[in-house]
Design an enzyme around this catalytic site. Structure first.
Site, PDB file in Angstrom:
ATOM      1  N   CYS A  15       0.846  -1.197   0.000  1.00  0.00           N
ATOM      2  CA  CYS A  15       0.000   0.000   0.000  1.00  0.00           C
ATOM      3  C   CYS A  15       0.878   1.243   0.000  1.00  0.00           C
ATOM      4  CB  CYS A  15      -0.920   0.011   1.217  1.00  0.00           C
ATOM      5  SG  CYS A  15      -0.030   0.089   2.790  1.00  0.00           S
ATOM      6  N   CYS A  18       2.263   2.136   3.409  1.00  0.00           N
ATOM      7  CA  CYS A  18       3.403   1.291   3.777  1.00  0.00           C
ATOM      8  C   CYS A  18       4.675   1.808   3.110  1.00  0.00           C
ATOM      9  CB  CYS A  18       3.147  -0.147   3.350  1.00  0.00           C
ATOM     10  SG  CYS A  18       1.608  -0.815   4.006  1.00  0.00           S
ATOM     11  N   ASP A 393       3.925  26.395 -32.960  1.00  0.00           N
ATOM     12  CA  ASP A 393       4.952  26.858 -33.882  1.00  0.00           C
ATOM     13  C   ASP A 393       4.582  26.301 -35.261  1.00  0.00           C
ATOM     14  OD1 ASP A 393       7.540  27.701 -34.918  1.00  0.00           O
ATOM     15  OD2 ASP A 393       8.073  25.575 -34.818  1.00  0.00           O
TER      16      ASP A 393
END
Length: 687
Positions: A15, A18, A393
């Site tokens: 997780c 963790c 551009d």
């Protein structure tokens, strides 16, 4: 402070919280000055002195496996081996419930099986939770540890067992979801071969790519992938560059053309001179940048991190108040409200909330990378979707950047060959694409110009070039309203005049072919509600013709590089601006825009200049990137809202006394599953 930084790959994160605990543990290792975990890429970068053993010890609570990032990935465990303790815990729990049916809930044997289930499935969580409490760290495992111990103390062994098993299942789902999201990135790592056929004086031999040096020649047969970046020294073939550009159509390549590792040689024999070491290849840089991108958190992710930081302690305070205040002040039953407080601790686990953002970000960035769109961070992924105007551009972006001469006229009384020779001699001193088109045109006409000496050559960006030939001064520059030049410009061509001592002696018209993808991409942007504008150094007549052809809303013509920068600054006052350019001349404007998008085709400049790179050197993936960003933001918002609403609903069940440990853990695991699946949808998004 030392500059020694080492990156390690990690296997075993269950997780996001963790991962943060692991990061803090590593930071506390003696000799470590700093440590940063990249949860999305499963990596940690350590600054200072630390051994692999020290780092694994810091991750012992998760049984993390650590290897140097430059080496092979940690060996993946089988599903049964990885989750064997959870499976055993679930089996013990089911036996316990079977005994409840047979013997009743208060039987010592029943309690023993539930206790065994709790210890087997939750010992790692307890170790982490208790360790966190001693350090005043309050995360989800701290909450769960307190809740389960409390449930055991008040004799709710069946529910304690269910909470342990379901929480373990929730962690497994979270781990699986993140691993699924990472697959799109890990697939990039498998694109380029690990070995190559090296051509030597003694013949061809197979070697590891890490042993190949710049300047070596490698052989690639039909049907093989290129193991290294290089230039073709012999052969001709069609190459599928989808791994780099996202384009499935093959391109024809031959002598001296640049090719990239991970691309597929379809039908020809090639000998390639290696130009980059394996760690510097384009695909290696893409992988590195994509992994680094996951560390650059989007504002939505930063919000979740900050929210979770205060949310968990707040939940603990609420749980204590629910457990203590009603019995003390209202004379309510202690056991009932202690149970309600424990249920609040369980429902308060922020699993779904914490995973809601990273899984969406990783899925989106991985999907984009596989389509040739390199997004260099969650913050840029978020911003591109917020763009209300895209500024382009012209040369090399909307056009192919390969101009060719369409018209050449010498002034009355002047020799066409003489004037063209002068123009080619001057342009031979320049590297500009237009200069190369004039030289090619002169050579196609059989004009000799190499023996003409140029003195005092000067090039002024965006204006033109000048030099002396003998005693005369020459210029090639933009016209000042001459009728012939105006006609060229009305036709969408770039016009130039050749001047000898203030007298016009010739006119040149050059046209750069529009990309086939430009008009469809502009139309898609308009359908997304985004305005478009073009910034160009060309004159307004040429710019208007091109803009009319492509359907661009507005033009800014006759701009020098510094003018483009100023224009972007002005546009930002009214719009959220994405600037698309070639990543070289447009670098100031790209850096100034809210999001800078570089045209790529595998160039180092494109990879390093902007916030995003279109590796296919075409803008047709830009609408996809914007749509992906918007969908990602919607999914993140939906995930966060859903995770919070589920928690609020569960907490409201405290009022009538309906909240149980079962409901609490099921709401958490359900929210985690839905949030994870919702985020993974981004992996499947197509154009």
């Amino acid at each position: 402070m030392t500059n020694d930084r080492t990156t390690y790959r990690i296997d075993g994160f269950s997780c996001a919280n963790c991962a943060r605990t692991f990061e803090k543990n590593v930071q506390e290792i003696k000799g470590v000055e700093d440590a940063q975990v990249n949860f999305g890429a499963s990596k940690i970068t350590v600054q200072g002195a630390a051994t692999v053993e020290d780092i694994e010890k810091a991750g012992a609570f998760e049984q993390l496996k650590v290897v140097n990032a430059s080496g092979p990935a940690p060996e993946s465990q089988s599903f049964l081996k990885k989750h064997r303790m959870v499976i055993l815990s679930a089996i013990l729990m089911f036996i316990g419930f079977a005994l409840v049916i047979y013997y009743g809930g208060q039987n010592p044997m029943t309690t023993g099986f539930f206790l065994a289930s709790v210890v087997t499935g939750g010992y790692r969580m307890f170790w982490t939770g208790l360790n966190n409490m001693t350090r005043l760290r309050f995360d989800m495992k701290t909450l769960m540890t307190v809740a389960i111990i409390g449930a055991a103390l008040i004799g709710e062994w069946p529910e304690a067992s269910v909470v342990v098993v379901l929480f373990a299942v929730s962690e497994a789902l979270e781990r699986y979801s993140m691993e699924k999201a990472r697959t799109s990135i890990q697939s990039l790592m498998e694109i380029a071969p690990n070995t190559a056929s090296l051509k030597t004086q003694d013949g061809i031999r197979e070697v590891e790519v890490g042993d190949i040096q710049i300047g070596d020649t490698i052989v690639v047969k039909p049907g093989e992938k290129l193991p290294m970046d290089g230039v073709i020294s012999y052969g001709h073939s069609s190459i599928n560059q989808a791994a780099i550009t996202g384009e499935s159509l093959p391109v024809e390549v031959s002598g001296a053309e640049e090719v990239y590792a991970g691309t597929l040689n379809q039908n020809g024999y090639l000998e390639i001179e290696v130009t980059k070491n394996v760690e510097d290849t384009t695909i290696a840089k893409i992988i590195q940048l994509v992994e680094e991108a996951q560390e650059k958190r989007a504002p939505a992710q930063q919000f979740v991190d900050q929210f979770a930081k205060y949310y968990t302690p707040a939940i603990m305070v609420i749980a204590v108040m629910v457990a203590v205040v009603p019995p003390l002040l209202l004379g309510a039953e202690w056991m009932t409200y202690i149970y309600q407080g424990l249920a609040i601790l369980v429902v308060g686990c922020p699993c779904a909330l914490v995973i809601s953002t990273p899984i969406a970000i990783v899925s989106a960035i991985g999907n984009a990378a596989n389509r040739g769109v390199l997004i260099k961070g969650g913050v840029h992924l978020e911003k591109i979707g917020q763009s209300s105007l895209v500024a382009f551009d012209k040369t090399g972006t909307l056009t192919k950047g390969e101009p060719h001469v369409t018209d050449f006229e010498a002034a009355s009384g002047r020799s066409r060959k003489e004037v063209l020779a002068i123009a080619a001699a001057l342009e031979s001193q320049s590297e500009h694409p237009i200069a190369q088109s004039v030289i090619k045109y002169a050579e196609s006409e059989g004009i000799r110009y190499s023996d003409i000496d140029i003195n005092r050559f000067k090039a002024v960006t965006g204006t033109g070039i000048s030099g002396e030939i003998g005693q005369r001064f020459y210029e090639i520059r933009k016209p000042d309203g001459e009728p012939l030049s105006a006609q060229y410009q009305d036709d969408g061509k770039t016009a130039m005049i050749i001047i000898e001592d203030d007298q016009i002696i010739g006119h040149i018209a050059v046209m750069d072919e529009l990309r086939e993808s430009s008009r469809p991409a502009i139309e898609k942007l308009h359908n997304l509600g985004i305005q478009t504008t073009m910034l160009t150094g060309d004159n307004s007549n040429t710019a208007r013709t091109i803009a009319r052809t492509l359907g661009i809303d507005k033009i800014y013509a006759g701009l020098m590089p510094e003018d483009k920068l100023a224009t972007i600054e002005d546009l930002k006052k009214e719009y959220t601006v994405a600037m698309v350019g070639d990543g070289i001349n447009d670098a100031p404007a790209l850096a100034t825009a809210n999001v800078g998008v570089a045209m790529g085709k595998g160039t180092d400049t494109a990879l390093e200049t902007a916030d995003m790179a279109l590796m296919g050197n075409s803008i047709h993936h830009l609408p996809f990137a914007i749509g992906l960003s918007r969908r990602t933001l919607n999914i993140i918002k939906a995930n966060i809202s859903f995770a919070i609403i589920i928690k609020v609903i569960a907490l409201l069940l405290v009022i009538p006394g309906w909240l149980t440990l079962w409901i609490a853990i099921l709401s958490d695991i359900g929210a985690t599953l839905i949030v994870a699946l919702n985020g993974l949808r981004l992996l499947r998004m197509k154009e």
